[in-house]
Enzyme design. Structure first.
Site, PDB file in Angstrom:
ATOM      1  N   THR A   1     -18.770  24.822  36.041  1.00  0.00           N
ATOM      2  CA  THR A   1     -18.306  26.207  35.887  1.00  0.00           C
ATOM      3  C   THR A   1     -17.656  26.435  34.537  1.00  0.00           C
ATOM      4  O   THR A   1     -17.845  27.485  33.897  1.00  0.00           O
ATOM      5  CB  THR A   1     -17.298  26.553  37.003  1.00  0.00           C
ATOM      6  OG1 THR A   1     -17.919  26.363  38.270  1.00  0.00           O
ATOM      7  CG2 THR A   1     -16.808  27.982  36.875  1.00  0.00           C
TER       8      THR A   1
ATOM      9  N   PHE B   1     -18.606  21.718  44.145  1.00  0.00           N
ATOM     10  CA  PHE B   1     -18.083  20.901  43.042  1.00  0.00           C
ATOM     11  C   PHE B   1     -18.086  21.638  41.703  1.00  0.00           C
ATOM     12  O   PHE B   1     -18.326  21.044  40.656  1.00  0.00           O
ATOM     13  CB  PHE B   1     -18.872  19.589  42.929  1.00  0.00           C
ATOM     14  CG  PHE B   1     -19.284  19.044  44.262  1.00  0.00           C
ATOM     15  CD1 PHE B   1     -18.337  18.504  45.119  1.00  0.00           C
ATOM     16  CD2 PHE B   1     -20.597  19.119  44.693  1.00  0.00           C
ATOM     17  CE1 PHE B   1     -18.709  18.028  46.373  1.00  0.00           C
ATOM     18  CE2 PHE B   1     -20.974  18.658  45.933  1.00  0.00           C
ATOM     19  CZ  PHE B   1     -20.022  18.107  46.785  1.00  0.00           C
ATOM     20  N   CYS B   2     -17.826  22.950  41.764  1.00  0.00           N
ATOM     21  CA  CYS B   2     -17.800  23.776  40.542  1.00  0.00           C
ATOM     22  C   CYS B   2     -19.118  23.681  39.775  1.00  0.00           C
ATOM     23  O   CYS B   2     -19.141  23.679  38.542  1.00  0.00           O
ATOM     24  CB  CYS B   2     -16.631  23.386  39.641  1.00  0.00           C
ATOM     25  SG  CYS B   2     -15.018  23.697  40.353  1.00  0.00           S
ATOM     26  N   ASN B   3     -20.221  23.587  40.508  1.00  0.00           N
ATOM     27  CA  ASN B   3     -21.538  23.538  39.883  1.00  0.00           C
ATOM     28  C   ASN B   3     -22.501  24.339  40.754  1.00  0.00           C
ATOM     29  O   ASN B   3     -23.328  23.790  41.477  1.00  0.00           O
ATOM     30  CB  ASN B   3     -22.015  22.088  39.741  1.00  0.00           C
ATOM     31  CG  ASN B   3     -23.261  21.959  38.873  1.00  0.00           C
ATOM     32  OD1 ASN B   3     -24.050  22.886  38.744  1.00  0.00           O
ATOM     33  ND2 ASN B   3     -23.431  20.792  38.271  1.00  0.00           N
TER      34      ASN B   3
END
Length: 849
Positions: free
Chosen positions: A143, A415-417
């Site tokens: 992110t 996972f911020c992806n």
């Protein structure tokens, strides 16, 4: 089928070979990670764990030293500055690069490093006849990388997401043709060295491919392409060689590597690319000059100083040194860490992907792009969702909650992806929006929407992970989520076992070189050659000949001093050879503290009581000190002595120097005498350090040893006598406890060469001189500091002779001159200086150096 018969260490070795670091791993875990007892920690991708010895070493460092604000110039501040600079070198060394190629800018974390690039990149919007910048990024990005478009978008920059397969699929076979526009428009391409979602490692060659216009999207868009390589997920369990990667910007976070500190990261900038960054805000410490009443600001010249606004978190930076030390001591380096952690991930993948329910349905769906055969293409990460016996997904929140009951620590979600999550889970853009409407936001526990997963489960391994962690994790999956009796897909298992994995560097680890070659001596016999005058550890007995100028006007060389170890006692000789760096073995060694910072008498005045002696006959350096036995260090190549070849980068008077560690035994000797951890380092033979001030005659750079300024320092006896008389005239001053003898004064100025003189300070007007048959040119006057106020016998600090020197020179504190040896016509000739040799000064046309 019993668990204990399946998840065995023997089965691990059938799948992967390397394990551990050549010692009892459980013993290390108990000693360094005792707090992990009963815990299976599998979230090293979130943060790894720090060993206890790392924190203890950092604590001891803080309790032994005073670290001041690095923007000040006092001793404690200089210690901070030098230590921080050493850590910069250590970071660059870890990534196989140097200050000539990259600069380390410390930030508050990887995200702050990315934000710095976003705000400093020279974005340009499209205008008539000229295209604008493009911000391009792999969809498999964190992110914090994708978030750069929040800055670039406001400036009219086009954002272009690129799927991983497009980079090569749409590449050109030849570089894109360049044009005049190319130098006007800057574009940025971002990709991860390792996906934080799946652990996939992307080719380091992508950077060069983008920069040269071969790979998509650079091949279709003219301009200057720069590359940002997000290395945060990679560096925790794999090495990164910046000689193989030409990325312009590399952000990292240190807690991913060491577990501590948590609020520190860095941006590694390729020096060639640093000049394009444009900075708006300027904070304390970044200005060379600025005006408060006028829009005038000039930044400092160094890249790190320009971008590190305010006072950096210097104590956290200092702790990074202890992180590197612990990592190296416990593991032997990143190659071993990569082999160990990848093996655990590969074993977990093979076994988990082969697990079946009683009806033959798979127990898990693993999200990956390969079959975990090659550590160069896959990291120590396993991402999956658990499936029930009917093929339905078990929500990640349920898995997480059950794992917590068994004290198994994992990571769940996206996972911020989001990009990778969408691809692997098959979530469309519209479904992401619909899920938000349904109440699901990033980071919550809503794991299923209409029966479809919104995220997954990730386990990741660190260097202290063990096979038992794999066992507990796999047993947890079997016990909690399989329909019994569970089965193994024997065909798949056999295929994966037969697939020969690519093992890089396995079996090529050299055992630690022995440091046991140093020789302790219990007697104090003088082993130096006969040409050496008598000295001891407390007193420097300086040869004082009868003043020859009383007989005639001939000026001669009266004393020659060698200082083998920087800031330690002098070693007086009657005759000595000179080499390309000055007097042979002069300032060839130095003592550094636990952080690799060079120690001087300014911080450690007791260094003056350490007496080195050189024995050319035995090719050895003998070191003595009050209350200590003699210890011996070889003069020659340490490699020939089977000693440690560990290199260290440090600073001497602002210059970067490369040194070689002289081993543990002499390090223990110095640590015992000084009462703090330190090591003896020797200048690396193939390292060339040039004098800062270039010779005015155009001879080219002059190589020097670990000296402060130049090859030689010369003082005149006439000048010393004048200063001694000035001090003696102030003996009624209570601040001067006693007279300072001629010998003591000469010792304090730590000169290499002492000559007779006709008039005090006449050497200030010399442009050169000849001693015997050897010619020298004057490089400048020697500016004196507080070190001349340190008594070389006791280590006591006094204001003399600094105050008298300042008084007699109207505020100036120069005394003595720096010399450089003139190049000889026959470079192979052996040059020797001898006491008693006549000197012939040359007067300069100007007294301004």
């Amino acid at each position: 089928m019993e668990l204990q018969d399946i998840f065995t260490f023997q089965s691990f070795h059938e799948i992967w070979g390397p394990y551990g670091y050549g010692y009892d791993l459980p013993e290390m875990i108990e000693k360094e990670f005792g707090r992990m007892k009963g815990i299976t920690y599998l979230d090293h991708g979130g943060t790894t764990l720090f060993p206890e010895s790392q924190i203890k070493a950092f604590y001891q460092d803080l309790t032994r030293n005073i670290y001041g604000n690095p923007h000040s110039h006092n001793l404690s501040s200089r210690l901070t500055h030098d230590t921080v600079e050493h850590v910069r070198y250590r970071v660059l060394e870890h990534f196989n690069t140097s200050p000539e190629e990259h600069t380390v800018i410390f930030t508050s974390g990887c995200t702050a490093a990315l934000k710095l690039v976003a705000e400093s990149f020279p974005w340009s919007s499209a205008c008539t006849g000229e295209p604008g910048s493009h911000f391009c990024y792999l969809t498999d990005n964190h992110t914090s990388v994708v978030g750069i478009r929040g800055v670039s978008g406001q400036l009219g920059v086009t954002s272009l997401p690129v799927s991983p397969h497009e980079v090569e699929a749409r590449a050109r076979h030849s570089p894109r043709a360049t044009s005049a526009i190319d130098s006007q428009t800057a574009h940025l391409f971002c990709y991860p060295a390792q996906s934080n979602f799946s652990g996939r490692k992307y080719p380091l060659s992508y950077a060069r491919g983008i920069q040269t216009g071969r790979l998509y999207p650079a091949c279709e868009r003219p301009g200057r392409w720069l590359v940002l390589l997000d290395a945060a997920a990679l560096v925790g369990s794999s090495g990164l060689d910046l000689q193989e990667n030409t990325a312009d910007f590399i952000p990292i976070s240190f807690y991913k590597m060491f577990g501590f500190p948590t609020g520190l990261g860095a941006l590694l900038v390729r020096n060639e690319a640093a000049a394009i960054l444009r900075k708006g805000y300027f904070g304390g410490g970044t200005a060379a000059a600025y005006l408060a009443g006028e829009d005038y600001f000039v930044p400092k010249s160094s890249v790190s100083s320009r971008f590190e606004d305010g006072t950096i978190s210097f104590l956290d930076v200092i702790s990074v040194h202890h992180g590197f030390e612990a990592l190296q001591r416990l593991t032997g380096g990143m190659v071993r860490i990569q082999q160990h952690t990848f093996g655990l991930a590969r074993y977990s993948y093979v076994m988990l992907s082969s697990l079946l329910h009683s009806n033959g349905q798979p127990v898990a769906h693993v999200y990956c792009d390969n079959e975990f055969q090659d550590p160069s293409s896959q990291g120590a990460v396993l991402n999956f969702n658990v499936l029930d016996g009917h093929g339905g997904v078990v929500g990640y929140s349920q898995v997480d909650k059950l794992a917590s009951l068994f004290n198994i620590h994992i990571r769940t979600g996206c996972f911020c992806n989001t990009g990778a999550c969408q691809v692997f889970l098959g979530i469309s853009n519209q479904e992401v929006k619909d899920n938000l409407e349904a109440g699901h936001v990033c980071g919550d526990s809503i794991d299923l929407v209409d029966g479809r997963p919104t995220g997954s489960v990730r386990v990741s391994f660190g260097y202290m992970s063990t096979f038992e962690d794999c066992q507990k994790f796999l047993s947890f999956i079997v016990n909690c989520f399989t329909d019994k009796p569970f089965r193994m897909d024997e065909e798949r298992l056999a295929r994966l076992k037969l697939a020969v994995p690519f093992v890089d560097s396995v079996g090529h680890f050299s055992p630690s070189a022995s440091n046991g070659q140093l020789e302790h001596k219990t007697d104090h016999r003088d082993t130096a050659p006969s040409l050496i005058s008598s000295t001891n550890g407390r007193e420097i007995r300086i040869h004082t000949p009868k003043r020859p100028e009383e007989r005639n006007n001939t000026q001669i060389l009266t004393n020659i001093f060698i200082y083998p170890i920087k800031s330690c006692a002098a070693f007086e000789v009657r005759e000595w050879s000179v080499g390309p760096l000055g007097l042979l073995h002069d300032r060839t060694w130095m003592v550094v503290n636990e952080n690799g910072v060079c120690l001087s008498q300014k911080r450690e005045p007791t260094l003056g009581q350490v007496q080195p002696r050189i024995s050319l006959a035995s090719n050895a350096l003998h070191i003595t000190a009050p209350g200590m036995n003699v210890i011996t260090v070889p003069l020659g190549d340490l490699k020939e002595q089977n000693l440690s070849q560990r290199t260290c980068q440090s600073k001497v008077c602002g210059d970067r120097v490369q040194t070689v560690d002289c081993g543990d035994e002499v390090a223990s000797w110095f640590s015992e005498f000084l009462g703090k951890p330190c090591r003896l380092m020797k200048q690396k033979p193939d390292f060339i350090r040039n004098m800062k001030k270039a010779p005015e005659n155009g001879d080219g750079p002059t190589a020097v040893s670990l000296v402060n300024e130049a090859q030689y320092l010369l003082i005149s006896r006439a000048s010393v006598e004048m200063l001694q008389e000035r001090i003696s005239g102030r003996l009624d001053d209570p601040s001067i406890p006693q007279a300072i003898s001629m010998q003591q004064l000469i010792a304090r100025f730590r000169a290499n060469l002492v000559v007779t003189g006709t008039n005090p300070l006449e050497e200030d007007d010399w442009s050169g001189l000849t001693i015997g048959n050897t010619g020298f040119r004057v490089a400048g006057r020697c500016g004196r500091c507080q070190m001349i106020g340190i008594d070389q016998e006791s280590g006591a600090r006094t204001q003399e002779p600094l105050k008298s020197l300042s008084d007699c020179r109207q505020g100036k504190v120069t005394f003595g001159i720096y010399l450089l040896q003139q190049p000889m016509a026959n470079s192979s000739a052996i040059t020797t200086l001898s006491v008693g040799s006549p000197i012939a000064p040359e007067l300069s046309k100007s007294d301004d150096y």
